[in-house]
Design a protein around this motif. Sequence first.
Motif: not given
Length: 96
Positions: A6, A9, A61, A64-65, A68, A78-79, A82, A85-86, A89
């Motif tokens: 990404d 990122s 990141c 996530q990558q 997915k 996916v939402a 995310d 993982l947010g 973090q």
Amino acid sequence: MAQLQDETSRTDLLNRLKRAEGQLRGIQRMVEAGEPCLDIASQMSAVRKALDSACVRMTVCFMQQELKERLQLQPEAVAQLDAMLGDMQTLLGKVR
């Protein structure tokens, strides 16, 4: 070995590292100028925190990558990933 794919990122990570690099150069100048040790230590602590933050961001990141891609998740999953993982973090950013 996987790489960050990404572009956003990757740019974010590079900007974080460049800021830390600037902080390190500032510390070098402080040492050369004979600044007080407590001031230098304070700046070193800030650089360590910046690098820790960059490491956490890169790890999230990457997760996530890879998740997915490997799990081939539906958009609603996916939402949720995310968001989770947010949150992770944020929590890791508070650990020190």
